[in-house]
Write an enzyme that holds these catalytic residues in place. Structure first.
Site, PDB file in Angstrom:
ATOM      1  N   THR B 146       0.743  -1.095  -0.056  1.00 13.64           N
ATOM      2  CA  THR B 146       0.081  -0.095   0.090  1.00 13.64           C
ATOM      3  C   THR B 146       0.901   1.292   0.031  1.00 13.64           C
ATOM      4  OG1 THR B 146      -0.233  -0.200   2.523  1.00 13.64           O
ATOM      5  CG2 THR B 146      -1.979  -1.276   0.921  1.00 13.64           C
ATOM      6  N   LYS B 168       3.518  -7.049   4.200  1.00 14.68           N
ATOM      7  CA  LYS B 168       3.005  -5.599   3.617  1.00 14.68           C
ATOM      8  C   LYS B 168       2.739  -4.937   5.032  1.00 14.68           C
ATOM      9  CE  LYS B 168      -0.750  -3.400   4.426  1.00 14.68           C
ATOM     10  NZ  LYS B 168      -1.072  -1.982   4.467  1.00 14.68           N
ATOM     11  N   THR B 179       0.259  -3.475  11.976  1.00 14.37           N
ATOM     12  CA  THR B 179      -0.858  -3.605  10.941  1.00 14.37           C
ATOM     13  C   THR B 179      -0.071  -4.189   9.524  1.00 14.37           C
ATOM     14  OG1 THR B 179      -2.301  -1.837  10.986  1.00 14.37           O
ATOM     15  CG2 THR B 179      -1.737  -2.542   8.827  1.00 14.37           C
ATOM     16  N   GLU B 259       5.981   4.539   7.446  1.00 10.48           N
ATOM     17  CA  GLU B 259       5.456   5.698   6.853  1.00 10.48           C
ATOM     18  C   GLU B 259       6.268   6.935   7.418  1.00 10.48           C
ATOM     19  OE1 GLU B 259       1.256   5.806   7.217  1.00 10.48           O
ATOM     20  OE2 GLU B 259       0.942   4.714   5.415  1.00 10.48           O
ATOM     21  N   ASN B 378      -0.258  10.884   6.560  1.00  9.89           N
ATOM     22  CA  ASN B 378      -1.308  10.345   7.012  1.00  9.89           C
ATOM     23  C   ASN B 378      -2.358  11.405   7.308  1.00  9.89           C
ATOM     24  OD1 ASN B 378      -0.924   7.491   7.749  1.00  9.89           O
ATOM     25  ND2 ASN B 378       0.731   8.302   8.950  1.00  9.89           N
ATOM     26  N   THR B 383      -7.639  10.865   0.548  1.00 10.38           N
ATOM     27  CA  THR B 383      -8.179  11.701  -0.510  1.00 10.38           C
ATOM     28  C   THR B 383      -7.351  11.679  -1.683  1.00 10.38           C
ATOM     29  OG1 THR B 383      -6.601  13.444   0.687  1.00 10.38           O
ATOM     30  CG2 THR B 383      -8.948  13.315   1.200  1.00 10.38           C
TER      31      THR B 383
END
Lengths: 383, 383
Positions: B146, B168, B179, B259, B378, B383
Site C-alpha cells: 500500500t 506488507k 498492521t 511511513e 497520514n 483523499t
C-alpha cells in the site's frame, strides 16, 4: 479577570533571566487572608519533579500562604540536588514574606533534566516580592508561559464572591493531569477539606478530560487558595459548580493554544454502560495519531475512529457502533453511513460523536489534531 | 527468497484495477501440498474487518489451500454487505482452483469504510489464477503493497527445508499485531497444532513488539502454510526458532519502511521484575509523541523518556532509574547523568536503554520517530 481579582490576593510576574528569550519567568501569588485554606492536585506521573514532591507536603495541612512559580526549567529528574533547590526556593520566599516555608507551594515548568540557575531564580524571587500588588495577576499569568502563545486567565463571579485563575500549558497535555500549572484564587470562605473536594470534582470534569497529545507531565499542579476575604456566605455545591466552570474555561484555553494545533476536537461518547467506558473510548480516539493526522488534513477518515474504539475493552457490540463527525453520521451500525464528503472540517472546531448503544452513560474528551507544527515545535524544544 | 521458494507453493501478483495508481493489487498464494496444514493469527482489534471474520473461521480446522490478498481497500466497517463480498471472493477463488471456499484465507488492506469494487476484484482473481507459478512469490509481494516503498520478503533455510515469507505494512503499526498482512510458507512437514504454537511464539517475539505509531489495525493477519513437500524431518523447536528469525526479519523490514520515519528506535528495558513490566515500559516510551518528535529533531531529550516511564505501573523505584541513549548514560538515578550533547542521533538507528533496577527480566520494543513526513502521509491518505 485574574488571580488578584478576588479580594485578599497580591501577585507579581518578573523577568529573572531563566529564559534565554528574556521573557518574564518568575511569578508569585500571595494570599493575605484572613483565611489561608488551600488545596492542590498534582500529576499522577510516578516520575514527579522536585517541586511536586515538595508541594505535596506543603499543602498537606490545608494551608498555603504563597505560590512561587518559574518557567525556564522544570527541575524534574534532577536528583536530590534538585529537591534542595526547590527547598531553598521555598525558604527564600518564606523569608522575604515572613511566613513558614512549609506554607509555600513551588511550581516549575520547562525542560526536564537540567538544574535551575539558583542565583538567577532567587534574584527573581526578590524582584517578585518587591513587585507584589493587588493588580499583579496578569503579570503573573504572563510569567508562567512557556510555549504558550497567549496568557490564560479566568474569572467566575458568585454572589458576593468570585474565583480567579491563571494557567499555563501548551504541550504534554494529558489527563491526570494535563501538563500545566494552574493557580486558582477565591475570596469565598471555605475550609481546606471543602476546597479539596471542590477542586477534585472540578478537575475530574475539566483538565482530566483534556488529552492533547497523550503525554503526561512530571510537573502538573493545580492549586486553589481561599482568602476568605469576602463576607458573603457560599454554598459548597454552588462553589464547586463555579469552580468547575472556571477550570473548564481554562481547559478550553489550553486546548485552543496547544502546540501546533489547527483543530480543537471534542469527542463525545454516548450510550456507554459506564462513565469509565465512555472515557476509555474517548481517550483511545483522542490518542490515535492517524485520526489526528486525518483531521489536520481535512479528511473525515472515520475508519480510524472505529479502529481506535475497537482497541478498548468498553462494553459494546461492534456491529452496532455509530459515528458522526460534525453532524454527519458517516458510520452507521459499523457500516458505511452518510457520504463522508458531506463533512466540513474547514473550521477550527470538530465534533466527533461515538454512540456505543450499550447503556445511558456518557463522557466528553477534548484533543487536538496532529500537525506539521506540532512535530516542528517538539523536535526543536530543548535545542 | 519468497513465498514460492519452499517446494509446493505457487503464487501470483496482478493488477486488477482496485488502486487508482494502476499498480498491482491482487495476490494469490496456493499450497499444492501434499500437506495443507496451516495456522494464522489476527488483529486483537474488536472492530475487525470482514476478511478477518471470514479467515478466523477458514483456518479454524487447521487447513488452508490458498490465500487471496488485495490492496486498494480494507473491506473494514462495511457491514453485512462487506462480509458477503469476502465470502464471494473466497467462493470465486475456490471455484477457480477446485478447492473448498472454507480453505481459502482472505486478506484485504487499504482504506476503511469503502466497499470493494467486486467485478474488478473478481477479474483480478481470475488473472491471478491464470498467472500462478512457482516463481510468482515476488509478484505477490509487490501486489500487497500500500504505502510501502519496497516489497518485503524473507527466506530462512533449515536442513532440507525452508521458510519463505512476504509482508506488507508501513503505517498503523502496533502490537497485537502491527498492521500488516504476512504470508509465511514452508515445505517442512508439521501438523496444524505445531504450526500454530510456532506461529504464536514467533509473533510474540517479533510483530507484537513492533509499535511504530501505536495504532492498531482492523485487518492484521499473519498466515503460515505448510506444504510438507520437503522430505527432511524437522524438529518443532528448530522450526520455531527459524520461524521467529523469519518474523523478526520481516518486522525489521516493516520498521525500516514505516511511513515517514527517519529513525528506527530500539527500546531495550532491562532490570524489570517481570517481562510484562519491561514490555509495558517499552511500549509507553514507544508511544510518547514528544520523545518521538525529539528523536526526529536529533534532540536527546531524555526527560520525555522518563516522563513516559513514569506513567506505567511497572515495579520500580523512580529514584533509581537509569537511561542511556546510543551508549551515553544521560540519566543516572533519575538525575542528570553524562552530558546529553555527547549523544549522536545523526544515524538511522537509535538505541534507548532503560534500566529499572527491579529484577532481571527484559524486553525490547521497536518504534520509529514522529516526523513531518508521517503527518503528511497520514493527513492525505484517503483523499
Amino acid at each position: 479577570m485574574s488571580v488578584t481579582t478576588p479580594t485578599g490576593f497580591r501577585a507579581a510576574g518578573v523577568t529573572a533571566g531563566l529564559k534565554a528569550s528574556g521573557r518574564p519567568d518568575v511569578a508569585l501569588v500571595v494570599n493575605d487572608g484572613p483565611s489561608h485554606a488551600a488545596a492542590a492536585v498534582f500529576t499522577a506521573n510516578r516520575v514527579e519533579a522536585a517541586p511536586v514532591t515538595w508541594s505535596r507536603v506543603a499543602v498537606a495541612d490545608g494551608r498555603l500562604d504563597a505560590v512561587i512559580l518559574n518557567s525556564g526549567g522544570a527541575n524534574a529528574c534532577t536528583g536530590p540536588e534538585g529537591f534542595a533547590d526547590t527547598h531553598a526556593t521555598a525558604e527564600h520566599v518564606a523569608g522575604a514574606l515572613g511566613v513558614s516555608s512549609g506554607d509555600v507551594l513551588v511550581c516549575s515548568t520547562g525542560l526536564i533534566g537540567e538544574r535551575l540557575d539558583m542565583p538567577v531564580l532567587l534574584g527573581g524571587v526578590d524582584a517578585a516580592v518587591a513587585a507584589l500588588s493587588d493588580t499583579g495577576g496578569p503579570d503573573a499569568a504572563t510569567a508562567i508561559m512557556t510555549t504558550d502563545t497567549v496568557a490564560k486567565e479566568v474569572l467566575v463571579e458568585g454572589d458576593g464572591w468570585c474565583i480567579g485563575g491563571m494557567a499555563k500549558g501548551a504541550g504534554m497535555l494529558a489527563p491526570s493531569l494535563a501538563t500545566m500549572l494552574v493557580v486558582l484564587t477565591t475570596d469565598a470562605a471555605l475550609t481546606a477539606p471543602e476546597l479539596e473536594r471542590a477542586l477534585r470534582e472540578a478537575c475530574r470534569l475539566s483538565f482530566d478530560r483534556l488529552d492533547s497529545d497523550g503525554c503526561m507531565s512530571t510537573n502538573d499542579t493545580v492549586a486553589l487558595l481561599s482568602s476568605g476575604a469576602a463576607s458573603a456566605q457560599v454554598d459548597e455545591a454552588q462553589f464547586t459548580d463555579a469552580l468547575t466552570r472556571a477550570c473548564r474555561d481554562l481547559a478550553m484555553q489550553l486546548l485552543a493554544d496547544a502546540e501546533g494545533s489547527h483543530h480543537d476536537i471534542t469527542i463525545e461518547v454516548v450510550g456507554a454502560a459506564t462513565e469509565d467506558d465512555a472515557l476509555s473510548v474517548g481517550r483511545a480516539v483522542a490518542r490515535n495519531n492517524l485520526f489526528k493526522c486525518a483531521v489536520f488534513g481535512g479528511d473525515p477518515n472515520w475508519g480510524r475512529i472505529l479502529a481506535a474504539v475497537g482497541t478498548t475493552d468498553a462494553a459494546f457490540d461492534p456491529r452496532t457502533l455509530d459515528v458522526s463527525i460534525n453532524g454527519v453520521q458517516v458510520c452507521r451500525a459499523m457500516g458505511v453511513g452518510d457520504d463522508r464528503s458531506g463533512v466540513d472540517l474547514s473550521g477550527r472546531t470538530v465534533h466527533v460523536l461515538v454512540e456505543l448503544h450499550a447503556g445511558s452513560e456518557a463522557a466528553t474528551v477534548w484533543t487536538n489534531d496532529l500537525t506539521h507544527d506540532y512535530v516542528h515545535e517538539n523536535s526543536a524544544y530543548s535545542t
